[in-house]
Design a protein around this motif. Structure first.
Motif, PDB file in Angstrom:
ATOM      1  N   ALA A  34       5.237  -4.595 -16.290  1.00  0.00           N
ATOM      2  CA  ALA A  34       4.077  -5.145 -15.576  1.00  0.00           C
ATOM      3  C   ALA A  34       3.251  -5.871 -16.628  1.00  0.00           C
ATOM      4  CB  ALA A  34       3.275  -4.031 -14.932  1.00  0.00           C
ATOM      5  N   ALA A  92       0.304  -5.400 -10.639  1.00  0.00           N
ATOM      6  CA  ALA A  92       1.611  -5.832 -11.140  1.00  0.00           C
ATOM      7  C   ALA A  92       2.578  -4.654 -11.108  1.00  0.00           C
ATOM      8  CB  ALA A  92       1.470  -6.384 -12.554  1.00  0.00           C
ATOM      9  N   ARG A  93       2.092  -3.492 -11.506  1.00  0.00           N
ATOM     10  CA  ARG A  93       2.947  -2.295 -11.487  1.00  0.00           C
ATOM     11  C   ARG A  93       3.368  -1.951 -10.054  1.00  0.00           C
ATOM     12  NH1 ARG A  93       1.211   3.013 -10.370  1.00  0.00           N
ATOM     13  NH2 ARG A  93       2.939   4.461 -10.640  1.00  0.00           N
ATOM     14  N   LEU A 101       6.025  -4.190  -8.759  1.00  0.00           N
ATOM     15  CA  LEU A 101       7.284  -3.933  -9.435  1.00  0.00           C
ATOM     16  C   LEU A 101       8.020  -2.772  -8.778  1.00  0.00           C
ATOM     17  CD1 LEU A 101       8.634  -5.074 -11.992  1.00  0.00           C
ATOM     18  CD2 LEU A 101       7.329  -3.425 -13.326  1.00  0.00           C
TER      19      LEU A 101
END
Lengths: 636, 319
Positions: A213, A583-584, A587
């Motif tokens: 991320a 972002a994590r 993902l």
């Protein structure tokens, strides 16, 4: 002409460069990073170096004094190499290693809501890894290697109609990979809406797939290493964005990048290198290989995203401020040059507008803003204050230019939230004595955003400033802390003998006014946005604050100075770096990623510069807390 | 068919401000002037109380550099502020005197604060109407001048000025200690106007001791900006915003007479007609325009224009 040797002191590092290279570029080549605020225009004076020997071509001396010039001080960006040189780079001209707000991984509110959100969206990462045992082919069972593998993948994953594909680069090595592993292989797959792609085939093992991320900020870049099987954050690393040497803000960088193709590539490489160095540090620490990284999600503001991809950012800066794209196609890591599996896909968060970018879409996803009827306000406080308001049915966003005060810019002793930064201030209104809380409990060297909010509120409370930020020199306490200098007035927060830098740490009238402008812009942005959609403050059921200005947010003081709406403290939530958290989440969840792309489409962007409302709101917010007291009933 | 008149009812009203003090009130004025108190938009008598605007005529402590079209209407008074003020009141019907202490200017005669105070006393002695006293415009000097004037005229309830956002403290302190009223000036900005009123009020000066100077412009030179700022302030005040609910002072004489139209002779601009008439029209139209949006104190210079505006006020008030 032969290349010349440039020696940098005190490192004693020698590099070879061609004639005409600037010292700034040469230093970067030597991996010595010099501050540069103006994009090599010679105007900011941040890149001072001392020429110890050699005769360079000096194209400008900016604001250097005659004394400095006679002592050999030069501006690195205005000093062109035309022979061997020895140069000293003083400490104050260097970009320092510093702690970057990387999100409160272990503790805090968000850890909980992360978990909930992953449950909500479902754990189905953008890349997976399968252990597959194939039966070896025979003369009668003679189907091709790829058919053999893809049929097994289809069977195990129950892919149905979803296509399973393999790029040529992987196909080339497939026969050997299968046979070397004796038909017991681990297959890394990218799994997105459009289909499944095999990105790596290796000998069978049970190592988990990893993803990255990545938050690309204008100032700082943060990388998280995520175990895609468990969702756990294994490691994290942050540093300055190396693009800083081309200018501090996005505008200066755009100006640099659009000069020619070469400079655009140069600025792209700078951020890719920044990320690669972070990845390499994590690799070394975790004893992993590049090929273990099977997917990455990148969140950054619109300019950062375009520069990361090398897309011409010219029109972001020019009216009517149009970005090149909202949704970004997923791109193989090899095309970008990231130290990952070459065929691993890199996914960039979509942008909404030129000044509301992927980082905000990412934050919006994490705040779970579009989930339910309750109206939620999300504010990311940084150089630009970005604001998103809405619920499941509608979303509006805007960006207001707050200036860098809350990140430590434009403040005499301003600094980012790192050890030595004052984060809390208490002032006794009778004696004007001060007590401070400093990050890492060291001696104070400066003040970070949360300290600044605190400080303003306490200065007002103690009667040291009036409601427009004028210092009250006739304060009855008659304290030595309150004093006039030749060109300003200041209040001493820490005396030199109790300060880390050996100098009095002060806040000046000018600092106070800069902070008032910054808070005014953010509050005016909130009001304008509410006004445009006819929503009253009282209708907001939750306010989520993100940003890198400190380790915490003092809601009461923020209200006292009129930075945030006067609503109950329970409605507020501070989530730090929301961009990396989004972002994590993307993902780890295909549904979350789909939702993120939806959010980007759904969000309406409001341009504040159209019409007089924002300006009017801004001027009325340049007061502590606000010209309209009825908006701040708890402050009287 | 009968027509029902639609009436707007406002929740707020403009605060009443009294200028000057009689001997019973601790001063020496023979009469006081009350402004403000309006509960409706200007001259809409059928909707609520409308107070009468008043005219303050300008007097300086030194002879003025005015155009002859103005000076020829006065007698030989410019070397005597007292006589000048007396003519304004007795001959031209000024409701108040606006005394500007131009002579204090460090770049001009640089008169001492004590000299200025003496002039104020002289004018107070010459006329019985209340006084407005402002400095020369140099903020450092004016700090001293106003402090001396305020002290010398303790209890007279002068209207002193002009307090701005950067300088308000000396003025507010002088007004509080020596019992005067204050002009608070903001640069054509309703937000700063309100902020300044809050700052002054927080120092301890009551709201009924503050008069707003919104900073106006003359006809043809941006009067519409002044008009719209004043209109917003007035609507805000009638909507019960106490921090905007002060009467407004407008420096009409100064703004109207620095326009080219009030100074250029008919020889220079034949198409504009006679200067004497033109100057009167320019000043009186600037005044009557701003009266329509709530000007309470109109500062004027041209005696002929004063006559026109007074007639206009009489007509607008006769209901």
């Amino acid at each position: 002409m032969p290349p010349f040797q440039i020696k940098f002191m005190p490192e004693n590092r020698i590099i070879e460069v061609d004639s005409g290279t600037s010292l700034l570029q040469a230093a970067a080549k030597a991996e010595i990073f010099i501050k540069s605020g103006c994009g090599s225009k010679g105007s900011c004076g941040a890149c001072k170096v001392v020429v110890l020997s050699g005769e360079p071509l000096v194209t400008g001396t900016g604001n250097l004094t005659p004394e400095q010039i006679s002592e050999g001080v030069r501006l690195a960006c205005q000093t062109m190499i035309q022979g061997d040189m020895t140069v000293e780079v003083p400490l104050e001209s260097r970009l320092k290693e510093h702690q970057v707000l990387m999100g409160d991984v272990q503790k805090g509110l968000l850890q909980e809501s992360d978990h909930d959100l992953l449950e909500k969206f479902g754990h189905q990462p953008l890349a997976t890894k399968l252990r597959i045992s194939l039966s070896a082919p025979t003369l009668t069972e003679n189907t091709s290697d790829w058919s053999r593998l893809s049929m097994e993948i289809r069977r195990v994953l129950k892919t149905g109609e979803k296509p399973v594909d393999i790029p040529l680069s992987v196909l080339k090595h497939l026969p050997e990979a299968l046979r070397r592993a004796n038909w017991d292989v681990s297959v890394t797959l990218t799994d997105i809406e459009s289909g499944i792609t095999v990105t790596h085939v290796e000998s069978g093992n049970d190592n988990p797939p990893y993803g990255l991320a990545i938050d690309i900020g204008t100032t700082t870049v943060v990388v998280y290493l995520i175990n895609l099987s468990t969702g756990e954050i294994i490691d994290q690393q942050g540093s300055y964005n190396k693009q800083a040497k081309f200018g501090d803000d996005v505008i200066t960088r755009i100006v640099y990048a659009v000069e020619n193709e070469q400079q655009l590539e140069e600025i792209r490489i700078a951020v890719v290198e920044t990320i690669n160095e972070l990845i390499d540090k994590i690799l070394a620490r975790q004893s992993l290989n590049n090929t273990d990284f099977s997917s990455a999600v990148v969140a950054g503001n619109t300019t950062m995203t375009q520069l990361f991809l090398g897309v011409d950012p010219r029109y972001i800066r020019l009216e009517p401020y149009i970005p090149t794209m909202a949704n970004v196609p997923s791109i193989p890591a090899r095309d970008i040059g990231l130290h990952m599996l070459p065929d691993a896909l890199v996914h960039c968060y979509p942008s909404v507008a030129s000044y509301v970018g992927g980082d905000i879409v990412s934050g919006t996803l994490v705040t779970d803003l579009a989930n339910g009827e309750d109206i939620i306000l999300f504010i990311d406080i940084g150089t630009n204050g970005e604001i998103v308001l809405g619920n499941q049915d509608w979303l509006v966003s805007c960006a207001c230019s707050a200036g860098p005060s809350f990140e430590g810019g434009g403040i005499t002793f301003g600094m980012r939230a790192m050890p030595g930064a004052i984060e809390r201030v208490v002032i006794d209104p009778d004696s004007l004595d001060v007590s401070l809380k400093v990050i890492s409990k060291t001696l104070p060297v400066g003040i970070c955003g949360s300290g600044l909010v605190d400080c303003l509120s306490k200065l007002l409370g103690a009667g040291i400033i009036d409601r427009v930020g004028n210092f009250q020199m006739g304060h009855p306490a008659n304290s030595a802390r309150l004093r006039a200098t030749s060109d300003d007035k200041e209040f001493v927060l820490a005396w030199a003998d109790q300060a880390g830098g050996g100098k009095d740490v002060v806040i000046t009238e000018n600092d106070v006014k800069n902070t008032i402008r910054a808070k005014g812009a953010i509050y005016a942005g909130i009001r304008t946005l509410l006004n445009m959609v006819s929503v009253e403050m009282e209708m907001i059921s939750r306010i989520v604050i993100a940003g890198g200005f400190g380790n915490y947010l003092n809601v009461q003081d923020s209200i006292q100075i009129g930075l945030l709406p006067d609503l109950e403290e329970e409605l507020y939530q501070f989530i730090g770096n929301s961009s990396i958290k989004g972002a994590r989440l993307a993902l780890l969840s295909q549904n979350a990623w789909r939702e993120a792309k939806d959010l980007g489409q759904k969000m309406t962007y409001v341009e504040l510069s159209v019409g007089p409302t924002f300006m009017d709101e801004y001027v009325s917010a340049l007061f502590l807390p606000h010209t309209d007291f009825s908006l701040f009933p708890s402050c009287t | 068919m009968s027509v029902a008149i639609v009436k707007e009812r406002f929740s707020g009203k403009i605060g009443e401000v009294i200028l000057g003090a009689t001997s019973e009130q601790g001063g020496t004025r023979t009469s006081t002037v009350t402004i403000g108190g309006d509960a409706a938009l200007p001259f809409l008598h059928f909707e609520g109380k409308v107070n009468r605007p008043v005219i303050a005529m300008e007097v300086n402590d030194i002879p003025p550099t005015w155009n002859e079209t103005l000076t020829k209407q006065y007698g030989d008074v410019f070397n005597s502020p007292g006589a000048w003020a007396k003519q304004c009141v007795d001959d031209f019907g000024a409701d108040l005197i606006y005394l500007k202490l131009t002579g204090a200017d460090p770049d001009g005669e640089n008169r001492s604060p004590e000299d200025c105070a003496r002039v104020v006393k002289e004018v107070l002695a010459a006329v019985g109407v209340p006084l407005i006293v402002v400095g020369c415009g140099d903020s450092t000097k004016d700090n001293e001048v106003i402090a001396a004037v305020a002290e010398a005229a303790t209890g007279e309830n002068l209207l002193i000025g002009v307090a701005e956002q950067e300088t308000y403290k000396t003025y507010a302190a002088a007004a509080m200690v020596h019992k005067h009223t204050l002009i608070a000036q903001s640069p054509l900005d309703i937000n700063i106007c309100k902020q300044l009123n809050i700052l002054i009020n927080e120092m301890g000066l009551p709201l009924n001791k503050i008069v707003i100077d919104p900073l106006i412009a003359g006809l043809g030179f941006g009067i519409e900006y002044a008009y719209s700022i004043m209109e917003r302030a007035r609507l805000g005040a009638l909507g019960n915003d106490k921090m905007l609910a002060m009467p407004m002072f407008c420096s009409v004489g100064y703004e109207a007479n620095r326009t080219k139209e009030s100074n250029s002779s008919a020889d220079e601009n034949p198409q504009w007609g006679d200067l004497d008439d033109r100057a009167v029209l320019w000043e009186s139209l600037t005044a009557s325009g701003l009266m329509q949006v709530g000007a309470s104190i109109i500062m004027m210079r041209n005696p002929a224009a004063v006559k026109v505006v007074k007639k206009n006020i009489d007509e607008l008030m006769s209901v």
